[in-house]
Design a protein around this motif. Sequence first.
Motif, mmCIF file in Angstrom:
data_model
loop_
_atom_site.group_PDB
_atom_site.id
_atom_site.type_symbol
_atom_site.label_atom_id
_atom_site.label_comp_id
_atom_site.label_asym_id
_atom_site.label_seq_id
_atom_site.Cartn_x
_atom_site.Cartn_y
_atom_site.Cartn_z
ATOM 1 N N UNK A 79 0.822 -1.217 0.000
ATOM 2 C CA UNK A 79 0.000 0.000 0.000
ATOM 3 C C UNK A 79 0.854 1.265 0.000
ATOM 4 N N UNK A 80 2.111 1.137 0.459
ATOM 5 C CA UNK A 80 3.003 2.287 0.541
ATOM 6 C C UNK A 80 3.644 2.365 1.907
ATOM 7 N N UNK A 81 4.724 3.138 2.036
ATOM 8 C CA UNK A 81 5.420 3.232 3.326
ATOM 9 C C UNK A 81 4.543 3.784 4.440
ATOM 10 N N UNK A 82 3.703 4.780 4.107
ATOM 11 C CA UNK A 82 2.823 5.422 5.090
ATOM 12 C C UNK A 82 1.436 5.506 4.480
ATOM 13 N N UNK A 83 0.463 4.906 5.130
ATOM 14 C CA UNK A 83 -0.911 4.934 4.614
ATOM 15 C C UNK A 83 -1.871 5.323 5.726
ATOM 16 N N UNK A 84 -2.940 5.992 5.335
ATOM 17 C CA UNK A 84 -3.896 6.509 6.319
ATOM 18 C C UNK A 84 -4.907 5.435 6.713
ATOM 19 N N UNK A 123 7.441 0.362 6.562
ATOM 20 C CA UNK A 123 8.744 0.135 5.931
ATOM 21 C C UNK A 123 9.886 0.592 6.834
ATOM 22 N N UNK A 124 11.047 -0.011 6.606
ATOM 23 C CA UNK A 124 12.191 0.175 7.506
ATOM 24 C C UNK A 124 12.613 1.638 7.616
ATOM 25 N N UNK A 125 12.839 2.288 6.495
ATOM 26 C CA UNK A 125 13.366 3.653 6.537
ATOM 27 C C UNK A 125 12.423 4.590 7.274
ATOM 28 N N UNK A 126 11.133 4.446 7.048
ATOM 29 C CA UNK A 126 10.165 5.357 7.659
ATOM 30 C C UNK A 126 9.954 5.032 9.148
ATOM 31 N N UNK A 127 9.905 3.755 9.514
ATOM 32 C CA UNK A 127 9.800 3.411 10.934
ATOM 33 C C UNK A 127 11.036 3.919 11.685
#
Length: 408
Positions: free
Chosen positions: A30-35, A45-49
Amino acid sequence: MKTAGKIIGALMSAEGKSNPYPIYRQARELGPVTQIAPEWFLVSTYAEVREAMRSSAYLKNRYSSVDESQRAVRRSHRSIQIFDESVLLQDPPEHGRMRKVLSAAFTPRRIAALEGKIQQVTDQLLDMLAERASAGEAVDFMEDFAVRLPLTVMCDLMGVPRKDWRRFRPLAQDLNAPLEMLVDDTQLAAADAAAAELDEYFSALIELRRADPQDDLISVLLAEADSEAGQLDLRELLANLELLLVAGFETTTNLLGNALAVLFNHPEVRGGLLAGKYTYSQFIEEVLRFDAPVQHMIRSAGEPGMKLAGVPIPVGAELVMLMGSANRDPLRFPDPDIFDPARPDNQPLSFGGGAHYCIAATLARLEGVTAFSRLLARYPRIALIGTPIRADRHGLRGFRELPVVLDR
């Protein structure tokens, strides 16, 4: 599965709690950040977490901006207060003040001095397993070893009598329920009852240590808390002691159980460990990545104009950060569903990151390495017998029962 809300629902199902990893794959698609909802976002995802963990703009005390009625509800539950008042859910400057006090009890010198104690307790428990097996009794790795090792070590470290260890596992299981994404009234009532019992227990122990200090963590924390620099009040001291004992030991318990399950499912890894192909440190680090004992945490946006992976995050919005998914992100870990102790640059996010990096991470790793090096040296053919039972949790991932035979 098309939405982040459905992802959350699937993770809370019995199937999702048993095996969340296929669902995590769908979350990353769905993507790294989803609403999820207007002020809820899923980060997979790793980079965003990692970014959200390390940024001081994402707050642990995500309830500071809620209205007074919501805060009153939280204050009415002692189990929730324990986490709210502990270092776990504090931000600067309170976080730094508490962590400084706690760090005095987890210095490298003090942790290194525990190695002999951990070896001794491990060997005693392995002796006990042998006695039970020779008497024809069933051996549950979780109850007879994975719970007792970290709990005994923590009891000794804190100055809690060993004879009391049995009462703490059910209290921990009940108290930790509010750490899940969803908790019902029955679970919350049990958590509050556990909190009341722990408050009474530790209040009495604190008074004993005030009158007669010992060489233990409670005495160290009391001295630090009572100093002008420490300034921990009694409720904060209680909250942090209870956090260290019950939340601290259960994560290590889950690490040990998850690690043994890996050996059952990946016999080539057991062979590699016994042949010296992998170190036990490599093995434990890969377990932390592959099947982490803590699967998610929640942060909230503390500043206006924030973005994560280009997605605007409103002030006060909450991020459900899936560390279990981040640790299987193929953009960070090639072939993430393969268990590989020799994996290079293996840096899972299982102990958090930034200012809130787990204060007892070194101790947990030491217990894991010591436990499995000595377990396999003594029982290289330990095998599963019967059906393992997973705990009915998502956030704290582990087994409730893991029946084994020592020498098949």
